[in-house]
Design a protein around this motif. Structure first.
Motif, PDB file in Angstrom:
ATOM      1  N   VAL A   1    -101.083 -52.065  53.708  1.00 34.62           N
ATOM      2  CA  VAL A   1     -99.280 -50.863  53.810  1.00 34.62           C
ATOM      3  C   VAL A   1     -99.101 -51.206  52.283  1.00 34.62           C
ATOM      4  CG1 VAL A   1     -98.335 -49.023  54.320  1.00 34.62           C
ATOM      5  CG2 VAL A   1    -100.003 -50.201  55.722  1.00 34.62           C
ATOM      6  N   ILE A   2     -98.683 -50.914  51.457  1.00 31.33           N
ATOM      7  CA  ILE A   2     -97.845 -50.999  50.040  1.00 31.33           C
ATOM      8  C   ILE A   2     -96.754 -51.593  50.753  1.00 31.33           C
ATOM      9  CG2 ILE A   2     -97.605 -51.066  47.909  1.00 31.33           C
ATOM     10  CD1 ILE A   2    -100.567 -52.054  47.889  1.00 31.33           C
ATOM     11  N   GLY A   3     -95.855 -52.070  50.226  1.00 31.86           N
ATOM     12  CA  GLY A   3     -94.315 -52.436  50.703  1.00 31.86           C
ATOM     13  C   GLY A   3     -93.685 -52.296  49.772  1.00 31.86           C
ATOM     14  N   ARG A   4     -94.327 -52.532  48.593  1.00 33.56           N
ATOM     15  CA  ARG A   4     -92.845 -52.632  47.407  1.00 33.56           C
ATOM     16  C   ARG A   4     -93.642 -51.162  45.723  1.00 33.56           C
ATOM     17  NH1 ARG A   4     -91.581 -56.332  43.740  1.00 33.56           N
ATOM     18  NH2 ARG A   4     -93.016 -58.718  44.658  1.00 33.56           N
ATOM     19  N   THR A   5     -93.107 -50.851  45.005  1.00 30.26           N
ATOM     20  CA  THR A   5     -94.251 -50.510  43.832  1.00 30.26           C
ATOM     21  C   THR A   5     -93.829 -51.638  43.489  1.00 30.26           C
ATOM     22  OG1 THR A   5     -92.258 -48.297  43.986  1.00 30.26           O
ATOM     23  CG2 THR A   5     -93.565 -49.385  41.828  1.00 30.26           C
ATOM     24  N   GLY A   6     -95.935 -51.285  42.663  1.00 36.51           N
ATOM     25  CA  GLY A   6     -95.666 -52.406  41.113  1.00 36.51           C
ATOM     26  C   GLY A   6     -97.287 -51.535  40.938  1.00 36.51           C
ATOM     27  N   SER A   7     -96.809 -52.425  39.040  1.00 37.84           N
ATOM     28  CA  SER A   7     -97.943 -51.841  38.087  1.00 37.84           C
ATOM     29  C   SER A   7     -98.451 -53.148  37.164  1.00 37.84           C
ATOM     30  CB  SER A   7     -97.754 -50.897  37.362  1.00 37.84           C
ATOM     31  OG  SER A   7     -98.738 -50.362  36.562  1.00 37.84           O
ATOM     32  N   ARG A   8     -99.963 -52.545  36.935  1.00 38.80           N
ATOM     33  CA  ARG A   8    -100.463 -54.378  36.857  1.00 38.80           C
ATOM     34  C   ARG A   8     -99.908 -55.566  37.559  1.00 38.80           C
ATOM     35  NH1 ARG A   8     -98.952 -51.043  32.480  1.00 38.80           N
ATOM     36  NH2 ARG A   8    -100.220 -50.263  30.727  1.00 38.80           N
ATOM     37  N   ILE A   9    -100.125 -55.124  38.317  1.00 40.76           N
ATOM     38  CA  ILE A   9     -99.727 -56.850  39.698  1.00 40.76           C
ATOM     39  C   ILE A   9    -101.000 -58.196  39.770  1.00 40.76           C
ATOM     40  CG2 ILE A   9     -99.769 -57.058  42.170  1.00 40.76           C
ATOM     41  CD1 ILE A   9     -98.924 -53.981  42.662  1.00 40.76           C
ATOM     42  N   ALA A  10    -100.382 -58.865  39.265  1.00 42.90           N
ATOM     43  CA  ALA A  10    -101.260 -60.179  39.251  1.00 42.90           C
ATOM     44  C   ALA A  10    -101.846 -60.761  40.745  1.00 42.90           C
ATOM     45  CB  ALA A  10    -100.940 -61.179  38.372  1.00 42.90           C
ATOM     46  N   ARG A  11    -102.986 -60.980  40.892  1.00 40.84           N
ATOM     47  CA  ARG A  11    -103.702 -61.173  41.941  1.00 40.84           C
ATOM     48  C   ARG A  11    -102.533 -62.346  42.451  1.00 40.84           C
ATOM     49  NH1 ARG A  11    -109.739 -63.245  40.641  1.00 40.84           N
ATOM     50  NH2 ARG A  11    -109.459 -60.755  39.094  1.00 40.84           N
ATOM     51  N   GLU A  12    -102.307 -62.841  41.717  1.00 34.25           N
ATOM     52  CA  GLU A  12    -101.157 -64.308  42.339  1.00 34.25           C
ATOM     53  C   GLU A  12    -100.134 -63.740  43.117  1.00 34.25           C
ATOM     54  OE1 GLU A  12    -102.262 -63.874  39.333  1.00 34.25           O
ATOM     55  OE2 GLU A  12    -103.920 -65.650  40.183  1.00 34.25           O
ATOM     56  N   ASP A  13     -99.590 -62.230  42.929  1.00 33.96           N
ATOM     57  CA  ASP A  13     -98.368 -61.509  42.925  1.00 33.96           C
ATOM     58  C   ASP A  13     -98.352 -60.474  44.486  1.00 33.96           C
ATOM     59  OD1 ASP A  13     -95.481 -61.623  43.302  1.00 33.96           O
ATOM     60  OD2 ASP A  13     -95.699 -59.602  42.039  1.00 33.96           O
ATOM     61  N   ALA A  14     -99.980 -60.012  44.137  1.00 31.18           N
ATOM     62  CA  ALA A  14    -100.694 -60.125  45.274  1.00 31.18           C
ATOM     63  C   ALA A  14     -99.755 -59.153  47.131  1.00 31.18           C
ATOM     64  CB  ALA A  14    -101.723 -58.885  45.471  1.00 31.18           C
ATOM     65  N   TRP A  15    -100.271 -60.477  47.498  1.00 29.77           N
ATOM     66  CA  TRP A  15     -99.692 -60.239  48.641  1.00 29.77           C
ATOM     67  C   TRP A  15     -98.130 -59.979  48.800  1.00 29.77           C
ATOM     68  CZ3 TRP A  15    -103.574 -60.811  51.277  1.00 29.77           C
ATOM     69  CH2 TRP A  15    -104.833 -61.197  51.190  1.00 29.77           C
ATOM     70  N   ASN A  16     -97.452 -59.976  47.846  1.00 32.19           N
ATOM     71  CA  ASN A  16     -95.648 -59.742  47.988  1.00 32.19           C
ATOM     72  C   ASN A  16     -95.691 -58.246  47.474  1.00 32.19           C
ATOM     73  OD1 ASN A  16     -94.982 -62.810  47.566  1.00 32.19           O
ATOM     74  ND2 ASN A  16     -95.030 -62.255  45.949  1.00 32.19           N
ATOM     75  N   HIS A  17     -96.485 -57.081  48.071  1.00 29.94           N
ATOM     76  CA  HIS A  17     -96.342 -56.211  47.805  1.00 29.94           C
ATOM     77  C   HIS A  17     -97.333 -55.308  48.783  1.00 29.94           C
ATOM     78  CE1 HIS A  17     -95.388 -55.352  43.082  1.00 29.94           C
ATOM     79  NE2 HIS A  17     -96.223 -57.091  43.015  1.00 29.94           N
ATOM     80  N   ILE A  18     -97.158 -56.941  49.853  1.00 29.08           N
ATOM     81  CA  ILE A  18     -97.666 -55.481  50.963  1.00 29.08           C
ATOM     82  C   ILE A  18     -97.121 -55.761  52.071  1.00 29.08           C
ATOM     83  CG2 ILE A  18     -99.660 -55.926  52.940  1.00 29.08           C
ATOM     84  CD1 ILE A  18    -101.643 -57.332  50.355  1.00 29.08           C
ATOM     85  N   VAL A  19     -97.030 -54.620  52.632  1.00 29.39           N
ATOM     86  CA  VAL A  19     -95.856 -54.488  53.816  1.00 29.39           C
ATOM     87  C   VAL A  19     -96.572 -54.729  55.335  1.00 29.39           C
ATOM     88  CG1 VAL A  19     -95.801 -51.805  54.302  1.00 29.39           C
ATOM     89  CG2 VAL A  19     -93.881 -53.333  55.171  1.00 29.39           C
ATOM     90  N   GLY A  20     -98.064 -54.619  54.939  1.00 33.02           N
ATOM     91  CA  GLY A  20     -98.587 -54.348  56.354  1.00 33.02           C
ATOM     92  C   GLY A  20     -99.806 -54.434  56.574  1.00 33.02           C
ATOM     93  N   TYR A  21    -100.598 -54.055  57.818  1.00 30.67           N
ATOM     94  CA  TYR A  21    -102.598 -53.752  58.208  1.00 30.67           C
ATOM     95  C   TYR A  21    -102.702 -53.122  59.226  1.00 30.67           C
ATOM     96  CZ  TYR A  21    -102.337 -57.994  55.115  1.00 30.67           C
ATOM     97  OH  TYR A  21    -101.583 -59.149  54.129  1.00 30.67           O
ATOM     98  N   CYS A  22    -103.493 -51.654  59.095  1.00 27.49           N
ATOM     99  CA  CYS A  22    -103.613 -51.519  59.659  1.00 27.49           C
ATOM    100  C   CYS A  22    -105.219 -51.105  59.630  1.00 27.49           C
ATOM    101  CB  CYS A  22    -102.937 -49.027  59.429  1.00 27.49           C
ATOM    102  SG  CYS A  22    -101.436 -49.361  59.080  1.00 27.49           S
ATOM    103  N   ILE A  23    -105.526 -50.697  60.963  1.00 22.41           N
ATOM    104  CA  ILE A  23    -107.499 -50.414  61.286  1.00 22.41           C
ATOM    105  C   ILE A  23    -107.303 -49.105  60.777  1.00 22.41           C
ATOM    106  CG2 ILE A  23    -109.163 -49.681  62.451  1.00 22.41           C
ATOM    107  CD1 ILE A  23    -107.655 -51.268  65.543  1.00 22.41           C
TER     108      ILE A  23
END
Length: 285
Positions: A147-169
């Motif tokens: 689940v994406i937690g904040r808006t982003g475009s052209r996100i570098a993979r190094e910064d990707a974790w900062n855009h995640i709010v959570g996980y589901c099945i």
């Protein structure tokens, strides 16, 4: 924290075998008018909602988890993004089985790219799956959903974790056939998300998660997220290079080998380490 949506769109925190009803935390979300935002309002204002949840938790009412109907933990995602053939053994399995590929081209994910599933296909574990084309083969596909937690475009993979709010099945249900995959995967109830969302601060290493799926107790799929061809950060980088990811968007990361058909009356049980287990009933459409 494990956040669920249950019964009549109530918000809950899952603690053991109970749900703490923290629906009043939703009052901090600003009232909006048309045109509506493209982001899920609860995720867009998640910091404020979570702060209010923490205030409510000590005295909020509780109910047994077993008595609740679990809805999709994300109510209004802007889009459902999905990764095809993102496990090597599933790509080999799909190429070898005509009932899966139906003469459609099956290429590596780096070539074929991602696809979108209709938001109207989204349900929770308690809603179950309703087979739309019962005369066709309809398959289960278990996936880790991000689940994406904040808006982003052209996100570098190094910064990707900062855009995640959570996980589901996630269950990416699929009707086999010659049509384009987003059509066959977008029938009502063909995107199951649940049983709740585990916040990213609780699930600290999603790159090493065991998971499995059974149908009527028979193990069909078993793998680990370390086997992904494109990992979570790479998928976010890939997706956001084509379109903006908004708060509440859901990314289905791909399914491993072992996909198989289900019939009305079947019971699917899906487990992902660190998230939990969800049971999904299959019925005729």
């Amino acid at each position: 924290m494990k956040l669920c949506r249950f019964n009549s769109n109530q918000l809950g925190v899952v603690q053991g075998d109970e749900i703490v009803d923290v629906s009043r935390a939703l009052d901090v979300i600003p009232v909006v008018r048309y045109p509506l935002p493209v982001s899920d309002p609860m995720i867009l204002h998640f910091d404020e909602v979570r702060a209010r949840i923490n205030q409510l938790l000590p005295s909020a009412p509780r109910l047994p988890l077993a008595e609740a109907t679990l809805l999709s933990p994300i109510a209004s995602p802007g889009k459902l993004v999905a990764a095809p053939v993102n496990y090597r053994k599933h790509l080999e399995e799909a190429r070898a089985d005509a009932q899966i590929h139906h003469n459609n081209q099956l290429a590596e994910i780096q070539r074929v790219g991602l696809f979108l599933k209709a938001n109207s296909s989204l349900v929770g574990a308690g809603n179950g799956v309703e087979l739309r084309h019962a005369g066709r083969r309809n398959d289960h596909e278990i996936e880790l959903a991000v689940v994406i937690g904040r808006t982003g475009s052209r996100i570098a993979r190094e910064d990707a974790w900062n855009h995640i709010v959570g996980y589901c099945i996630g269950l990416d249900m699929t009707a086999r056939g010659p049509e384009e995959r987003s059509l066959r995967k977008s029938s009502d109830t063909y995107s199951v998300l649940g049983p709740w969302m585990v916040t990213a601060d609780e699930l600290t290493d999603p790159t090493q998660l065991d998971f499995w799926l059974t149908v009527n107790g028979e193990v069909r799929q078993r793998a680990n997220t370390r086997d992904l061809i494109l990992g979570i950060a790479e998928l976010i980088e890939f997706a956001s290079s084509f379109y903006t990811l908004h708060a509440g968007d859901v990314l289905f990361t791909g399914t491993p080998e072992g996909v198989g058909p289900v019939q009305p009356g079947d019971v699917i049980e899906a487990y992902i380490e660190g998230i939990g287990t969800m049971q999904v009933d299959v019925r005729a459409g």
